[in-house]
Scaffold this active site. Sequence first.
Site, PDB file in Angstrom:
ATOM      1  N   LYS B 121       0.813  -1.219   0.000  1.00 36.98           N
ATOM      2  CA  LYS B 121       0.000   0.000   0.000  1.00 36.98           C
ATOM      3  C   LYS B 121       0.840   1.260   0.000  1.00 36.98           C
ATOM      4  O   LYS B 121       0.539   2.228  -0.701  1.00 36.98           O
ATOM      5  CB  LYS B 121      -0.947   0.022   1.205  1.00 36.98           C
ATOM      6  CG  LYS B 121      -2.086  -0.948   1.060  1.00 36.98           C
ATOM      7  CD  LYS B 121      -3.291  -0.598   1.915  1.00 36.98           C
ATOM      8  CE  LYS B 121      -4.398  -1.602   1.638  1.00 36.98           C
ATOM      9  NZ  LYS B 121      -5.665  -1.286   2.232  1.00 36.98           N
ATOM     10  N   GLU B 204      -4.901  10.916   7.159  1.00 37.03           N
ATOM     11  CA  GLU B 204      -5.454  10.869   5.815  1.00 37.03           C
ATOM     12  C   GLU B 204      -6.819  11.516   5.830  1.00 37.03           C
ATOM     13  O   GLU B 204      -7.568  11.385   6.805  1.00 37.03           O
ATOM     14  CB  GLU B 204      -5.578   9.388   5.431  1.00 37.03           C
ATOM     15  CG  GLU B 204      -6.047   9.102   4.035  1.00 37.03           C
ATOM     16  CD  GLU B 204      -6.166   7.592   3.843  1.00 37.03           C
ATOM     17  OE1 GLU B 204      -5.271   7.023   3.203  1.00 37.03           O
ATOM     18  OE2 GLU B 204      -7.152   6.997   4.337  1.00 37.03           O
ATOM     19  N   ARG B 296      -5.430  -9.202 -10.045  1.00 31.80           N
ATOM     20  CA  ARG B 296      -6.039 -10.518 -10.214  1.00 31.80           C
ATOM     21  C   ARG B 296      -7.415 -10.325 -10.846  1.00 31.80           C
ATOM     22  O   ARG B 296      -7.877  -9.189 -11.010  1.00 31.80           O
ATOM     23  CB  ARG B 296      -6.226 -11.171  -8.845  1.00 31.80           C
ATOM     24  CG  ARG B 296      -7.192 -10.361  -7.985  1.00 31.80           C
ATOM     25  CD  ARG B 296      -7.617 -11.053  -6.719  1.00 31.80           C
ATOM     26  NE  ARG B 296      -8.742 -10.378  -6.116  1.00 31.80           N
ATOM     27  CZ  ARG B 296      -8.659  -9.375  -5.239  1.00 31.80           C
ATOM     28  NH1 ARG B 296      -7.486  -8.925  -4.845  1.00 31.80           N
ATOM     29  NH2 ARG B 296      -9.748  -8.817  -4.761  1.00 31.80           N
TER      30      ARG B 296
END
Lengths: 195, 495
Positions: B121, B204, B296
């Site tokens: 991340k 954040e 994926r």
Amino acid sequence: MGYDFELDGLASLVHPTFDLESTRGLGTIALSIDGRRVEAALIPGSQSCEYFLDVHPDLDGIGGIDARGELDRRERVFVACDGDLVFVHLRGCTHRIEAINALVKAQKDAAPSGGDDALRAPMPGVVVDVAVTVGAEVEAGALLLTIESMKLQTAIVAPTAGRVVELGLSAGSSFEQGAVLVRLEGLDTEEGEPQ
Amino acid sequence: MTSIPGIQKTLIANRGEIAVRVAKTLRKLGIASASVVHPQDADSPAARAVDEPCTIEGDTPVSAYLDGNQIIAIARRIGADSLHPGYGFLAENADFAEAVMEAGICWIGPPPAAIRLMGDKIESRRFTAERGIPLTPSVNEEDDPKTFAKRAIEIGLPLLIKASAGGGGKGMQIVRSERELGPAIELARSEAERYFADGRIFAERYVDQPRHVEVQILADGHGNVVHLGERDCSIQRRFQKLIEETPAPMMDDDLRSRICSQAVEVARAAQYQNAGTVEFVLAPNGEFYFLEMNTRLQVEHPVTEMVTGIDLVEEQLRIAAGQTLSFSQNEVRFDGVAIECRVCAEDPDQDFRPAVGRLLLVRPAEGEGLRFDGGIASGQEVSTAFDPMLAKVIAHGRDREEAIRRARRALRESVILGCTTNAAFLERILAHPDFAAGKVETGFIPAHASELGTFELSPDRRTAILAIAALSNRDFLERVRAVPEPYASMGAWQN
């Protein structure tokens, strides 16, 4: 003897009524559900777990054999059982119902752990016959007494081997729900082990 | 020969519905199929869907599917020339991807470097920030601890104070006012130390009532990158998606086009190949921020397939075999709306507690625009060994109203007996006026909790269900039949 069926956390009492008012066709059974009388039949369909429900009076539009005996409002349902569990898919929702043997439940509700076993009456009724005396040693499954509740007789049998230590009722005695019918003492094989 | 030169036999390193799904495309293309099967899955549709099911073992069922060495050994033994990892398990394990390739087996997925980059991340945020991709504004404490609180306020309230090494919702504090900031920082730091042995924290911007919007990407090994539209996956419980749809509702074309372009930029910058999904957080004011990229095929890929008519698994195989994408961005068609509902073995009335049981009947609904992707069949045991998702019910319609209508009907008419599921709960979400109006956001389910609860049964309905149950119960019927007919004999008879 009636049966408890638990649905959505609530137990309901269901039993067949066999009264002379039954006028519907073969295969239809007259039921009392929480005291409410209905006549119902469950007819197998051609697909796996598929059934058609006839019920009278019709319930919220479900089932419904009309006065001429026409069956065009049969409700298609899907049903499957796994032991005491019944799964019913009706009108787009699936429900899980658990059949609870009333006698076993009454014992579970009432019995403290350890010591002796009290068999209690799941419903009010009357003693028809007493098969044992105080002090008798019985095997599991032995007939202890016969009672009658709501016009149906039930044999009260020993759940495990034991010795009859209390038998306060005799033929003809009536009892309330929860009353102790007979008390057994476990035949201990080891000291201090709870039943 | 198969349809794809270079791919003759594929091993699916997965189970359940995704294994069934991949096997379907392999069969369509004439490719021999194999899968790894733990004994607990021996009777599953996934084991029966492939030509060659191969037993794998492990201390727990999950550990078996995570045993990369064992899986590669099986692939070698059976002569598989390619391996599809599905989703979950080892699908985003770069080491496993490398080991597969080193064994001379074609990896049906992105390059290991891209898996590594996007799997971290912090790294992926740094990577995208450097390229001007919008991220939720954030500041790290360690850059300058003395000014951290001040820099945090400058981001704008509300804020999230998060542990850098965090995850699983732990070590996060929401700050809605300046007064709360000091204590929140202290708490976040101490939790970070306690849970992750790493006290690094950052602040954040917290987006209230966010929407989760993601973009499907396909990229070949020749520099071609296309997007296949966005999906809205805002309906979630406990951070797990329950309902996904494409296109995203209530979104103007300009915003849609900007989000999709950004996704393509991210994929291109990462030199991505094969199928992937770029996830964004969409704020109520229309601003959006990069969240992460999933390297994926995703659970919800069927909605994209139904709207574009593209078989994503087939594209994955072709790209892995070195082919060029057979269509350009302009040639991608978007037709109608598709909605997917994840039917799970859980009880929404008991706080979504996982349910267990033996499946007695699995009868998917059929009809126009419906697709049922499941890995379940009658006789199977549903346990807590694996994920509670049983099947995906997907409906396509010419417009959103039709898709919703078809999805609701599919949920009502699909019958799964033997285990409690959330099917009725999903239908209630679809029926909710706010869902119909497209007012979706990740807090939808808790916000509407009281309206989404199971309705109490009417007395008539209850009676009908009980009648059916009694007439189905063997013990009950035996009792009924034991009474001699005709019912005229009063008095004593044994029950």
